[in-house]
Structure formats: structure tokens, C-alpha cells
Design a protein around this motif. Structure first.
Motif, PDB file in Angstrom:
ATOM      1  N   GLU A  49     -22.445 -23.582  44.984  1.00 44.39           N
ATOM      2  CA  GLU A  49     -22.562 -22.367  44.432  1.00 44.39           C
ATOM      3  C   GLU A  49     -21.346 -22.008  43.419  1.00 44.39           C
ATOM      4  OE1 GLU A  49     -22.627 -19.383  47.598  1.00 44.39           O
ATOM      5  OE2 GLU A  49     -24.514 -19.976  48.446  1.00 44.39           O
ATOM      6  N   ARG A  50     -20.261 -22.815  43.720  1.00 43.57           N
ATOM      7  CA  ARG A  50     -19.136 -22.586  42.638  1.00 43.57           C
ATOM      8  C   ARG A  50     -19.231 -23.682  41.473  1.00 43.57           C
ATOM      9  NH1 ARG A  50     -13.531 -22.104  45.710  1.00 43.57           N
ATOM     10  NH2 ARG A  50     -12.936 -21.501  43.551  1.00 43.57           N
ATOM     11  N   ILE A  51     -19.850 -24.907  41.558  1.00 45.90           N
ATOM     12  CA  ILE A  51     -19.907 -25.601  40.540  1.00 45.90           C
ATOM     13  C   ILE A  51     -20.358 -25.348  39.284  1.00 45.90           C
ATOM     14  CG2 ILE A  51     -20.778 -27.944  39.711  1.00 45.90           C
ATOM     15  CD1 ILE A  51     -20.581 -28.906  42.817  1.00 45.90           C
ATOM     16  N   PRO A  52     -21.596 -24.467  39.365  1.00 45.54           N
ATOM     17  CA  PRO A  52     -22.113 -23.800  38.191  1.00 45.54           C
ATOM     18  C   PRO A  52     -21.363 -22.818  37.423  1.00 45.54           C
ATOM     19  CG  PRO A  52     -23.681 -23.880  39.787  1.00 45.54           C
ATOM     20  CD  PRO A  52     -22.495 -24.306  40.546  1.00 45.54           C
ATOM     21  N   ARG A  53     -20.329 -22.316  38.188  1.00 42.93           N
ATOM     22  CA  ARG A  53     -19.543 -21.407  37.651  1.00 42.93           C
ATOM     23  C   ARG A  53     -18.420 -21.770  36.496  1.00 42.93           C
ATOM     24  NH1 ARG A  53     -18.399 -18.606  43.263  1.00 42.93           N
ATOM     25  NH2 ARG A  53     -16.667 -17.471  42.146  1.00 42.93           N
ATOM     26  N   TRP A  54     -18.119 -23.382  36.557  1.00 45.72           N
ATOM     27  CA  TRP A  54     -17.440 -23.883  35.711  1.00 45.72           C
ATOM     28  C   TRP A  54     -17.790 -24.963  34.848  1.00 45.72           C
ATOM     29  CZ3 TRP A  54     -15.478 -28.645  36.864  1.00 45.72           C
ATOM     30  CH2 TRP A  54     -15.757 -29.166  38.059  1.00 45.72           C
ATOM     31  N   PHE A  55     -18.881 -25.695  35.749  1.00 43.25           N
ATOM     32  CA  PHE A  55     -19.248 -26.794  35.027  1.00 43.25           C
ATOM     33  C   PHE A  55     -20.804 -27.065  34.499  1.00 43.25           C
ATOM     34  CE2 PHE A  55     -19.706 -31.819  36.162  1.00 43.25           C
ATOM     35  CZ  PHE A  55     -19.333 -32.061  34.762  1.00 43.25           C
ATOM     36  N   LEU A  56     -21.489 -27.400  35.364  1.00 45.53           N
ATOM     37  CA  LEU A  56     -23.103 -27.160  35.340  1.00 45.53           C
ATOM     38  C   LEU A  56     -23.700 -27.010  36.567  1.00 45.53           C
ATOM     39  CD1 LEU A  56     -23.179 -30.648  33.152  1.00 45.53           C
ATOM     40  CD2 LEU A  56     -23.524 -28.077  32.163  1.00 45.53           C
ATOM     41  N   PRO A  57     -24.941 -26.292  36.242  1.00 43.76           N
ATOM     42  CA  PRO A  57     -25.936 -26.008  37.525  1.00 43.76           C
ATOM     43  C   PRO A  57     -26.074 -27.469  38.134  1.00 43.76           C
ATOM     44  CG  PRO A  57     -26.607 -25.079  35.644  1.00 43.76           C
ATOM     45  CD  PRO A  57     -25.728 -25.813  35.181  1.00 43.76           C
ATOM     46  N   ILE A  58     -26.154 -27.769  39.720  1.00 42.13           N
ATOM     47  CA  ILE A  58     -26.321 -29.061  40.252  1.00 42.13           C
ATOM     48  C   ILE A  58     -27.301 -28.763  41.423  1.00 42.13           C
ATOM     49  CG2 ILE A  58     -24.235 -28.430  41.766  1.00 42.13           C
ATOM     50  CD1 ILE A  58     -23.672 -31.298  41.594  1.00 42.13           C
ATOM     51  N   THR A  59     -28.092 -29.759  41.669  1.00 39.11           N
ATOM     52  CA  THR A  59     -28.897 -29.978  43.035  1.00 39.11           C
ATOM     53  C   THR A  59     -28.674 -31.227  43.388  1.00 39.11           C
ATOM     54  OG1 THR A  59     -30.575 -31.012  41.407  1.00 39.11           O
ATOM     55  CG2 THR A  59     -30.603 -28.537  41.678  1.00 39.11           C
ATOM     56  N   GLY A  60     -29.123 -31.061  44.964  1.00 41.70           N
ATOM     57  CA  GLY A  60     -29.018 -32.280  45.613  1.00 41.70           C
ATOM     58  C   GLY A  60     -28.323 -32.254  47.099  1.00 41.70           C
ATOM     59  N   GLU A  61     -28.145 -33.167  47.774  1.00 44.52           N
ATOM     60  CA  GLU A  61     -27.480 -33.108  49.135  1.00 44.52           C
ATOM     61  C   GLU A  61     -26.093 -33.558  48.802  1.00 44.52           C
ATOM     62  OE1 GLU A  61     -28.726 -34.402  53.426  1.00 44.52           O
ATOM     63  OE2 GLU A  61     -29.447 -35.769  51.867  1.00 44.52           O
ATOM     64  N   LEU A  62     -25.272 -32.688  48.983  1.00 38.82           N
ATOM     65  CA  LEU A  62     -23.673 -32.917  48.400  1.00 38.82           C
ATOM     66  C   LEU A  62     -22.946 -33.247  49.696  1.00 38.82           C
ATOM     67  CD1 LEU A  62     -23.228 -30.140  45.773  1.00 38.82           C
ATOM     68  CD2 LEU A  62     -24.283 -32.336  45.640  1.00 38.82           C
ATOM     69  N   LYS A  63     -23.381 -34.473  50.129  1.00 38.10           N
ATOM     70  CA  LYS A  63     -22.320 -35.039  51.215  1.00 38.10           C
ATOM     71  C   LYS A  63     -22.481 -36.548  51.246  1.00 38.10           C
ATOM     72  CE  LYS A  63     -26.038 -35.075  54.407  1.00 38.10           C
ATOM     73  NZ  LYS A  63     -26.728 -34.759  55.958  1.00 38.10           N
ATOM     74  N   ALA A  64     -21.762 -37.339  51.963  1.00 40.39           N
ATOM     75  CA  ALA A  64     -21.728 -38.747  51.792  1.00 40.39           C
ATOM     76  C   ALA A  64     -22.929 -39.285  52.105  1.00 40.39           C
ATOM     77  CB  ALA A  64     -20.635 -39.210  52.734  1.00 40.39           C
ATOM     78  N   GLY A  65     -23.489 -40.201  51.310  1.00 41.97           N
ATOM     79  CA  GLY A  65     -24.846 -40.625  51.458  1.00 41.97           C
ATOM     80  C   GLY A  65     -25.701 -39.830  51.013  1.00 41.97           C
ATOM     81  N   GLY A  66     -25.417 -38.612  50.464  1.00 47.95           N
ATOM     82  CA  GLY A  66     -26.339 -37.968  49.452  1.00 47.95           C
ATOM     83  C   GLY A  66     -26.573 -38.159  48.010  1.00 47.95           C
ATOM     84  N   SER A  67     -27.206 -37.634  47.309  1.00 47.46           N
ATOM     85  CA  SER A  67     -27.492 -37.666  45.832  1.00 47.46           C
ATOM     86  C   SER A  67     -27.086 -36.247  45.151  1.00 47.46           C
ATOM     87  CB  SER A  67     -28.589 -38.493  45.503  1.00 47.46           C
ATOM     88  OG  SER A  67     -29.989 -37.674  45.687  1.00 47.46           O
ATOM     89  N   PHE A  68     -26.944 -36.461  43.732  1.00 42.29           N
ATOM     90  CA  PHE A  68     -27.046 -34.993  43.027  1.00 42.29           C
ATOM     91  C   PHE A  68     -27.541 -35.138  41.618  1.00 42.29           C
ATOM     92  CE2 PHE A  68     -23.156 -37.511  41.834  1.00 42.29           C
ATOM     93  CZ  PHE A  68     -23.132 -37.402  40.379  1.00 42.29           C
ATOM     94  N   GLN A  69     -27.768 -34.180  41.013  1.00 41.34           N
ATOM     95  CA  GLN A  69     -28.218 -34.078  39.616  1.00 41.34           C
ATOM     96  C   GLN A  69     -27.649 -33.085  38.891  1.00 41.34           C
ATOM     97  OE1 GLN A  69     -30.254 -36.628  37.773  1.00 41.34           O
ATOM     98  NE2 GLN A  69     -29.088 -35.348  36.301  1.00 41.34           N
ATOM     99  N   LEU A  70     -26.825 -33.266  37.898  1.00 43.40           N
ATOM    100  CA  LEU A  70     -26.209 -32.174  37.175  1.00 43.40           C
ATOM    101  C   LEU A  70     -27.284 -31.889  36.018  1.00 43.40           C
ATOM    102  CD1 LEU A  70     -23.016 -33.565  36.497  1.00 43.40           C
ATOM    103  CD2 LEU A  70     -23.322 -31.437  37.687  1.00 43.40           C
ATOM    104  N   GLU A  71     -27.633 -30.457  35.858  1.00 44.58           N
ATOM    105  CA  GLU A  71     -28.554 -30.077  34.733  1.00 44.58           C
ATOM    106  C   GLU A  71     -28.178 -30.495  33.520  1.00 44.58           C
ATOM    107  OE1 GLU A  71     -29.687 -25.755  33.291  1.00 44.58           O
ATOM    108  OE2 GLU A  71     -30.413 -26.138  35.333  1.00 44.58           O
ATOM    109  N   GLY A  72     -29.222 -31.302  32.901  1.00 46.39           N
ATOM    110  CA  GLY A  72     -28.801 -31.892  31.294  1.00 46.39           C
ATOM    111  C   GLY A  72     -27.712 -32.717  31.262  1.00 46.39           C
ATOM    112  N   ASN A  73     -27.544 -33.501  32.530  1.00 52.43           N
ATOM    113  CA  ASN A  73     -26.350 -34.552  32.458  1.00 52.43           C
ATOM    114  C   ASN A  73     -26.704 -35.528  33.304  1.00 52.43           C
ATOM    115  OD1 ASN A  73     -23.548 -35.725  32.609  1.00 52.43           O
ATOM    116  ND2 ASN A  73     -23.313 -33.948  31.082  1.00 52.43           N
ATOM    117  N   ALA A  74     -25.560 -36.189  33.876  1.00 50.96           N
ATOM    118  CA  ALA A  74     -26.072 -37.381  34.665  1.00 50.96           C
ATOM    119  C   ALA A  74     -26.125 -37.000  36.254  1.00 50.96           C
ATOM    120  CB  ALA A  74     -24.532 -38.320  34.795  1.00 50.96           C
ATOM    121  N   GLY A  75     -26.792 -37.721  37.077  1.00 55.23           N
ATOM    122  CA  GLY A  75     -26.848 -37.582  38.610  1.00 55.23           C
ATOM    123  C   GLY A  75     -26.327 -39.118  39.074  1.00 55.23           C
ATOM    124  N   GLY A  76     -26.390 -39.239  40.429  1.00 53.92           N
ATOM    125  CA  GLY A  76     -25.931 -40.113  41.070  1.00 53.92           C
ATOM    126  C   GLY A  76     -25.701 -40.204  42.462  1.00 53.92           C
TER     127      GLY A  76
END
Length: 204
Positions: A49-76
């Protein structure tokens, strides 16, 4: 308003080639101290909820072993997550690794160290100029957020004239680091700097 000179000087920038787990890697590193406690900085970096307030919107499972995707940018993939001091992710490619470490700087301050590594030789050494200023914008955005600013549209905020001017200044801060390292020929460095500046601060 962004105090560009003070914000540029607030970041320590380094580059180096060093041994990695599977061969030599090229590393760029940013270090910055924030007037905030470690737990708050960690939350700003990892709370979806805070990451989009200073960086970019993000989706994913934000924990070890999970994955993420930044809107319009990289994922991993999230390879390590050790609250509240360390996380490590792949960024756009399994060989592109970003590590963030937090430690107390005393007097309610936090020292952030962000390191981005890729296999040495995958890109020219001057490729630092295509990546480093982007991380500068990220640590700037984080600092503004921790100081009480929030952006309704963080992507648009990173594209404002003053944010672009800051990124353009960051290009030349990284040029100075590469000049001191001495691995990049002057002509190549000049060409790379011009291209990076046009990307981050076009037509200025």
C-alpha cells in the motif's frame, strides 16, 4: 521543490567488478541515510500500500519465494526477505539482482544500501549510466515519502521537470564515479552520458 544539489550529495555512489556466486559481477551501489527509524523505512519499501505512494504500483506476493511486478517496469522473484533489514530480488532477469540492506544510523536514522548486480560483460561498463539514475530517482522518492510527501501518481511525479532535472544531474554524478574508476574510455563515456541524459532529462 527538490533541492537538487543537496539531494544529489545525499547519495554515495559506487561501481565495482567483484566475484559473484557464479563468476564476476558488475555492481553499482547507492548508500543514503534517512531521518526515519529502520522499521518505518522497511515498511515503506515492502508494504504494497505504501510502495505506490513513492515508487510505482506493484502486484504480487511480497514475501520470500513470491514474485512481484511493477507497473510499467520490471518484475522478478523475491529470493530473500529478512525483516526489517534485508531483501533480495531478481529484477527483470534472473541474472539481474537487487539487494537492499537497512541498518540503524543512530539518532532515529536509517542507512539504506541498494546494490544492483549483473554478470560482468553482459553490458558495457558505461551501462551504469542507463540504470544508476533510475535508482537515484527511487531513493529520492523514498526520501520524499518518508519526509511526509505522497504522490497521487508516482509515475507522473517521476516525470515532472524538476524530477527529470534531478535525474539528469544524477547522470553526471555517475559519470564522475565512472571517471574515477577509470575503466571506460573518455569517448565512450561521453557518448553514454549524452544518451543517458537525453533519456532521463530529454531536450534540456
Amino acid at each position: 521543490m527538490i533541492d537538487i544539489v543537496n539531494q544529489i550529495n545525499a547519495v554515495r555512489r559506487e561501481v565495482a567488478n567483484r566475484p559473484g556466486a557464479e563468476g564476476e559481477v558488475r555492481a553499482l551501489r547507492l548508500t543514503r541515510t534517512y531521518q526515519a527509524e529502520v522499521e518505518d523505512v522497511w515498511d515503506a519499501l515492502t508494504n504494497e500500500e505504501r510502495i505506490p505512494r513513492w515508487f510505482l504500483p506493484i502486484t504480487g506476493e511480497l514475501k520470500a519465494g513470491g514474485s512481484f511486478q511493477l507497473e510499467g517496469n520490471a518484475g522478478g522473484e523475491i529470493r530473500r526477505c529478512e525483516p526489517p533489514t534485508l531483501f533480495e530480488v531478481t529484477f527483470g532477469d534472473e541474472n539481474s539482482i537487487v539487494t537492499v540492506e537497512l541498518s540503524s544510523g543512530g539518532q532515529d536514522t536509517t542507512v539504506l544500501v541498494l546494490e544492483h548486480t549483473v554478470p560482468a560483460g553482459l553490458f558495457p561498463d558505461s551501462g551504469t549510466l542507463s540504470v544508476g539514475p533510475g535508482w537515484d530517482q527511487a531513493v529520492l522518492g523514498l526520501g520524499r515519502h518518508l519526509a511526509g510527501e505522497d504522490f497521487a501518481d508516482s509515475a507522473a511525479e517521476h516525470d515532472t521537470p524538476e524530477s527529470r532535472e534531478y535525474a539528469g544531474a544524477a547522470v553526471y554524478a555517475w559519470v564522475a564515479v565512472l571517471e574515477a574508476e577509470g575503466r571506460v574510455e573518455a569517448a565512450e563515456l561521453k557518448t553514454a552520458a549524452e544518451a543517458a541524459h537525453e533519456h532521463y532529462n530529454p531536450s534540456s
